[in-house]
Scaffold this active site. Structure first.
Site, PDB file in Angstrom:
ATOM      1  N   LYS A  14     -29.264 -30.698 -92.843  1.00 24.75           N
ATOM      2  CA  LYS A  14     -28.849 -29.362 -92.386  1.00 24.75           C
ATOM      3  C   LYS A  14     -28.623 -29.361 -90.863  1.00 24.75           C
ATOM      4  O   LYS A  14     -27.611 -28.863 -90.383  1.00 24.75           O
ATOM      5  CB  LYS A  14     -29.915 -28.312 -92.738  1.00 24.75           C
ATOM      6  CG  LYS A  14     -30.240 -28.222 -94.223  1.00 24.75           C
ATOM      7  CD  LYS A  14     -31.217 -27.083 -94.521  1.00 24.75           C
ATOM      8  CE  LYS A  14     -32.597 -27.259 -93.915  1.00 24.75           C
ATOM      9  NZ  LYS A  14     -33.399 -28.331 -94.533  1.00 24.75           N
ATOM     10  N   ARG A  88     -36.287 -19.193 -96.006  1.00 25.21           N
ATOM     11  CA  ARG A  88     -37.012 -20.174 -96.811  1.00 25.21           C
ATOM     12  C   ARG A  88     -37.828 -19.504 -97.914  1.00 25.21           C
ATOM     13  O   ARG A  88     -38.463 -20.195 -98.696  1.00 25.21           O
ATOM     14  CB  ARG A  88     -37.975 -20.947 -95.916  1.00 25.21           C
ATOM     15  CG  ARG A  88     -37.475 -22.332 -95.472  1.00 25.21           C
ATOM     16  CD  ARG A  88     -38.500 -22.882 -94.520  1.00 25.21           C
ATOM     17  NE  ARG A  88     -38.530 -24.295 -94.379  1.00 25.21           N
ATOM     18  CZ  ARG A  88     -37.964 -24.970 -93.383  1.00 25.21           C
ATOM     19  NH1 ARG A  88     -37.236 -24.350 -92.485  1.00 25.21           N
ATOM     20  NH2 ARG A  88     -38.120 -26.269 -93.303  1.00 25.21           N
TER      21      ARG A  88
HETATM   22  P1  AMP Z   1     -37.593 -27.530 -90.006  1.00 26.47           P
HETATM   23  O1  AMP Z   1     -37.320 -27.983 -88.606  1.00 26.47           O
HETATM   24  O2  AMP Z   1     -36.573 -26.562 -90.510  1.00 26.47           O
HETATM   25  O3  AMP Z   1     -37.824 -28.677 -90.952  1.00 26.47           O
HETATM   26  O4  AMP Z   1     -38.979 -26.709 -89.944  1.00 26.47           O
HETATM   27  C1  AMP Z   1     -40.167 -27.339 -89.536  1.00 26.47           C
HETATM   28  C2  AMP Z   1     -41.366 -26.480 -89.931  1.00 26.47           C
HETATM   29  O5  AMP Z   1     -41.279 -25.200 -89.277  1.00 26.47           O
HETATM   30  C3  AMP Z   1     -41.494 -26.150 -91.405  1.00 26.47           C
HETATM   31  O6  AMP Z   1     -42.135 -27.186 -92.145  1.00 26.47           O
HETATM   32  C4  AMP Z   1     -42.333 -24.882 -91.347  1.00 26.47           C
HETATM   33  O7  AMP Z   1     -43.690 -25.175 -91.048  1.00 26.47           O
HETATM   34  C5  AMP Z   1     -41.742 -24.169 -90.135  1.00 26.47           C
HETATM   35  N1  AMP Z   1     -40.588 -23.313 -90.494  1.00 26.47           N
HETATM   36  C6  AMP Z   1     -39.292 -23.480 -90.090  1.00 26.47           C
HETATM   37  N2  AMP Z   1     -38.508 -22.518 -90.581  1.00 26.47           N
HETATM   38  C7  AMP Z   1     -39.312 -21.718 -91.325  1.00 26.47           C
HETATM   39  C8  AMP Z   1     -39.082 -20.552 -92.115  1.00 26.47           C
HETATM   40  N3  AMP Z   1     -37.853 -20.022 -92.234  1.00 26.47           N
HETATM   41  N4  AMP Z   1     -40.164 -19.994 -92.738  1.00 26.47           N
HETATM   42  C9  AMP Z   1     -41.391 -20.507 -92.626  1.00 26.47           C
HETATM   43  N5  AMP Z   1     -41.687 -21.609 -91.905  1.00 26.47           N
HETATM   44  C10 AMP Z   1     -40.650 -22.219 -91.256  1.00 26.47           C
END
Ligand code: AMP
Length: 216
Positions: A14, A88
């Site tokens: 993504k 999410r």
């Molecule tokens: P990502 O960089 O999108 O993989 O996000 C890393 C971490 O941030 C995730 O594993 C969650 O702990 C937190 N996180 C990111 N986006 C969300 C979201 N929309 N809702 C809840 N937690 C989030």
């Protein structure tokens, strides 16, 4: 101009596709993961709690991430927004719809990036990023030309995410299947879902994403 969601499990690509759209179409990437990683370094109590939740691979509360997105939506982007890693949960999806409606905006497409779990584990456990410009590398499939030096900006600040390890990844995948994958049905039912093969070559994925965007 189009507002789109990139939907898919951790490691689906993504962020990589979002960065291309920012360069090629002047869209604005809204990555809640990036925003939360920034909040983590703020030194506040909230930042410390968020860091713990993220390190375990669990989801941060809906309230926090919806608040972060609401702030950004207050000023619409001329090229449109790419929602990367948000929504999410179904609560977040409903909140996004309401926030867009309130600011006179809409959602033009939801692009699901399909990848299988074995590929995700391999992708994520070898991943590292240039801390200066954000370029993404991989130990096996895309190492930097000179170890420790960014090909793009020449920086010497390669970083690995604290949650890119086997334990946290297992939790992140569980969270994805339990809480995020229902969004596929949610957006399908709204007639907004398109799916692309996230395992194809990076350029082929970009072409498939572009095709969806051009129809949106
Ligand atoms: P990502 O960089 O999108 O993989 O996000 C890393 C971490 O941030 C995730 O594993 C969650 O702990 C937190 N996180 C990111 N986006 C969300 C979201 N929309 N809702 C809840 N937690 C989030």
């Amino acid at each position: 101009m189009a507002n789109i969601i990139l939907l898919g499990p951790p490691g689906a690509g993504k962020g990589t596709q979002a960065k291309r759209l920012v360069e090629e179409r002047a869209m604005v990437q809204l990555s809640t993961g990036d925003m939360l990683r920034e909040a983590k370094t703020s030194g506040t109590e909230m930042g410390r709690r968020v860091a713990e939740v993220m390190a375990r691979g669990e989801l941060v509360t809906d309230e926090i991430v919806i608040g972060l997105i609401a702030e950004k939506l207050a000023s619409p982007a001329a090229g449109g927004f790419i929602f990367d890693g948000f929504p999410r949960t179904l609560t977040q999806a409903d909140a996004l719809g309401a926030l867009l409606a309130r600011t006179g905006q809409g959602l033009d497409a939801v692009i699901e990036m399909q990848v299988d779990d074995a590929a995700l584990v391999a992708r994520i456990t070898g991943r590292y990023t240039c801390g200066s410009c954000g370029e993404v590398y991989h130990d096996q499939t895309r190492p930097s030309k000179v170890e420790g030096t960014c090909d793009v900006c020449g920086g010497h600040n390669m970083q690995r995410r604290a949650d890119d390890n086997a334990d946290a990844l297992k939790t992140r995948l569980m969270e994805y299947y339990k809480k995020t994958s229902p969004l596929i049905g949610y957006y399908y039912a709204k007639g907004q879902l398109s799916s692309v093969d996230g395992l194809a070559e990076m350029d082929a994925v970009a072409a498939a994403v572009a095709k969806v965007l051009d129809k949106a």
